[in-house]
Design an enzyme around this catalytic site. Structure first.
Site, PDB file in Angstrom:
ATOM      1  N   ASP A 351     137.903  33.170  91.084  1.00  0.00           N
ATOM      2  CA  ASP A 351     137.136  34.023  91.995  1.00  0.00           C
ATOM      3  C   ASP A 351     138.101  34.582  93.045  1.00  0.00           C
ATOM      4  O   ASP A 351     138.947  33.846  93.569  1.00  0.00           O
ATOM      5  CB  ASP A 351     136.033  33.193  92.662  1.00  0.00           C
ATOM      6  CG  ASP A 351     135.194  33.994  93.632  1.00  0.00           C
ATOM      7  OD1 ASP A 351     134.077  34.369  93.255  1.00  0.00           O
ATOM      8  OD2 ASP A 351     135.647  34.227  94.766  1.00  0.00           O
ATOM      9  N   GLU A 394     133.269  39.551  91.340  1.00  0.00           N
ATOM     10  CA  GLU A 394     134.697  39.239  91.458  1.00  0.00           C
ATOM     11  C   GLU A 394     135.069  37.942  90.738  1.00  0.00           C
ATOM     12  O   GLU A 394     136.139  37.373  90.990  1.00  0.00           O
ATOM     13  CB  GLU A 394     135.097  39.157  92.938  1.00  0.00           C
ATOM     14  CG  GLU A 394     134.514  38.011  93.728  1.00  0.00           C
ATOM     15  CD  GLU A 394     133.154  38.308  94.336  1.00  0.00           C
ATOM     16  OE1 GLU A 394     132.789  37.644  95.321  1.00  0.00           O
ATOM     17  OE2 GLU A 394     132.449  39.203  93.824  1.00  0.00           O
TER      18      GLU A 394
END
Length: 479
Positions: A351, A394
């Site tokens: 992430d 993301e």
């Protein structure tokens, strides 16, 4: 210094202030100091009539005088009288005088003079009154030149204020067309509503800064709030209940709240609401919101269609990695293969740290650049038969077939280090003064256990990633 020279010096300095490229607040501050020094005016207020909102307000603070009914009556009366006289009258202690002040009228001024004197001069251009100057002075010695110089000053200030207003309106128009263009372009790189709607909300919110913006999506004949996280405004929900297939927009009785249906080919998709406790929605606001909502509705409709098509595609449109659907299929295949042939299988879930801050600081176009750069690094750092995908937003997922936990940990550490040392190229986003930025990533690494399902394998990696983020970010957690 003679009075004539003082008057010329005053007008020269006033002209200098009005031609500077400074904010309205600084302009008024400097004018007020000039008034005090040369004309002994202790306090000066500049009141304008806002045609858009049909209210009278202070030039600097946008203070709405309509909040005080007593003040409103007197100010509206003064403004109306000045308008009727086409700006050729002024008031001294509530008594009317002609702007071409005659010497013989000084005796009337002397009779009206008190310890504190109030003077109101019209702010007008080409006979149109746009507001007035309200001045307070302790001066008790007035001559003809005082009122004539104040009249000239009011005319100079009127012209400057009109320019401020026109420039502000032009900037609003430019921001509006930019918002329309940006909303239309979203679909070029994104198709997930969970990603698209916050971007649309933020764009409209920045444009309509005086109102709170809410976005609702219609599900099973009910409007569900999807952006932001909370709406406690009961007026919004009452208006939502009144939306029909023919509704273009609805405005509350006090004029401060409006809802605008989001429409697509399949009917009403949802609604955008704008609400304020202070400012009314004027006709320009309504026109802007109608068009912004129409463009948003088209974008959301196209996203729905595009998402339906992409269900049968394999690659993520932005990054070129496997998409979520393809990932789920490949993971099931690799889990089945690991069980059947008793071979090791690991995965990495990563992430981008503080990705929201990237979007908020540099814009979503820069965020897209970062995601592309991260994807390229992932492609370069893994083996040909490893499977990388964009899991959502993301987040990225990498399946590592025939890999033991220690080897997977090494891959994770290498990815973390390369990301930290790389400069993310955001030049395509055209962020002024910032061609590159640095980012870090958090990583969770785990090995497959034969007792697990594919879903449990994902959950295990997700927990490792969560721990990496909770314990400081920019780190690898292996479980």
């Amino acid at each position: 210094m003679t009075q004539q020279y003082k008057n010329m010096d005053f007008l020269n300095k006033l002209s200098g202030i009005l031609t500077k490229k400074i904010s309205p607040a600084r302009t008024i501050s400097q004018i007020s100091k000039l008034f005090k020094t040369y004309l002994k005016i202790e306090k000066a207020e500049f009141i304008l009539f806002d045609n858009n909102n049909v209210i009278i307000k202070d030039f600097i603070t946008d203070w709405d005088y309509l909040n005080d009914e007593t003040q409103t009556a007197g100010i509206n009366s003064t403004y109306s009288n000045l308008t009727l006289s086409q700006g050729v009258k002024f008031y001294f202690n509530e008594t009317e005088f002609d702007n071409d002040f005659e010497e013989k009228e000084l005796y009337r001024i002397e009779e009206l003079t008190s310890e504190t004197n109030n003077i109101i001069f019209p702010l007008a251009l080409n006979g149109e009154v746009i507001g007035f100057l309200k001045a307070e002075t302790n001066n008790i010695n007035f001559d003809k030149s005082f009122f004539l110089i104040l009249n000239v000053a009011a005319k100079l200030i009127s012209g400057a204020f009109i320019n401020y207003i026109l420039n502000e309106q032009m900037e609003v128009s430019l921001n509006f067309y930019k918002a329309m263009k940006d909303i239309a372009k979203i679909i070029e790189s994104q198709y997930e509503l969970s990603y698209i709607i916050p971007i649309i909300g933020e764009m409209i919110d920045r444009f309509m800064s005086s109102h709170l913006i809410y976005i609702f999506i219609k599900k099973d004949d009910k409007y569900e709030l999807v952006w932001p996280n909370l709406c406690k405004d009961t007026r919004v929900y009452k208006l939502l209940e009144k939306i029909s297939a023919k509704t273009e927009y609805l405005i509350s009785e006090n004029g401060r709240t409006g809802v605008f249906p989001l429409s697509g080919e399949e009917g009403i998709l949802g609604a955008i609401a704008a609400s304020s406790n202070v400012d009314k929605l004027n006709q320009k606001d309504i026109d802007y919101l109608i068009q912004l909502t129409r463009q948003s509705g088209l974008t959301i409709h196209r996203a729905n269609v595009y998402a339906e098509v992409l269900k049968y595609a394999t690659l993520d449109a932005l990054t070129g990695l496997n998409n979520r659907r393809q990932f789920e299929m490949r993971l099931k295949q690799e889990v089945s293969n690991s069980k059947r042939h008793d071979i090791p299988l690991c995965c990495i879930m990563l992430d981008v740290d503080y990705f929201k801050k990237v979007n908020d600081t540099y814009g979503h176009a820069a965020g897209d650049c970062v995601l592309k750069e991260v994807s390229e690094i992932i492609k370069n750092e893994i083996r040909e038969y490893d499977i990388a995908c964009r899991y959502g937003g993301e987040e990225f997922f990498i399946i590592l077939p025939r890999t033991k936990l220690r080897e997977a940990s090494t891959v994770g550490q290498r990815l973390r280090k390369v990301m930290e040392e790389s400069k993310m190229d955001i030049r395509p986003a055209k962020v002024k003064g910032t061609p590159y930025i640095n980012i870090t990533i958090s990583i969770g690494v785990c090995a497959y256990d034969k007792t697990m399902s594919a879903e449990e394998f994902i959950l295990k990696a997700d927990k490792a990633l969560y721990e990496a983020k909770e314990t400081g970010r920019n780190r690898v957690i292996v479980v």
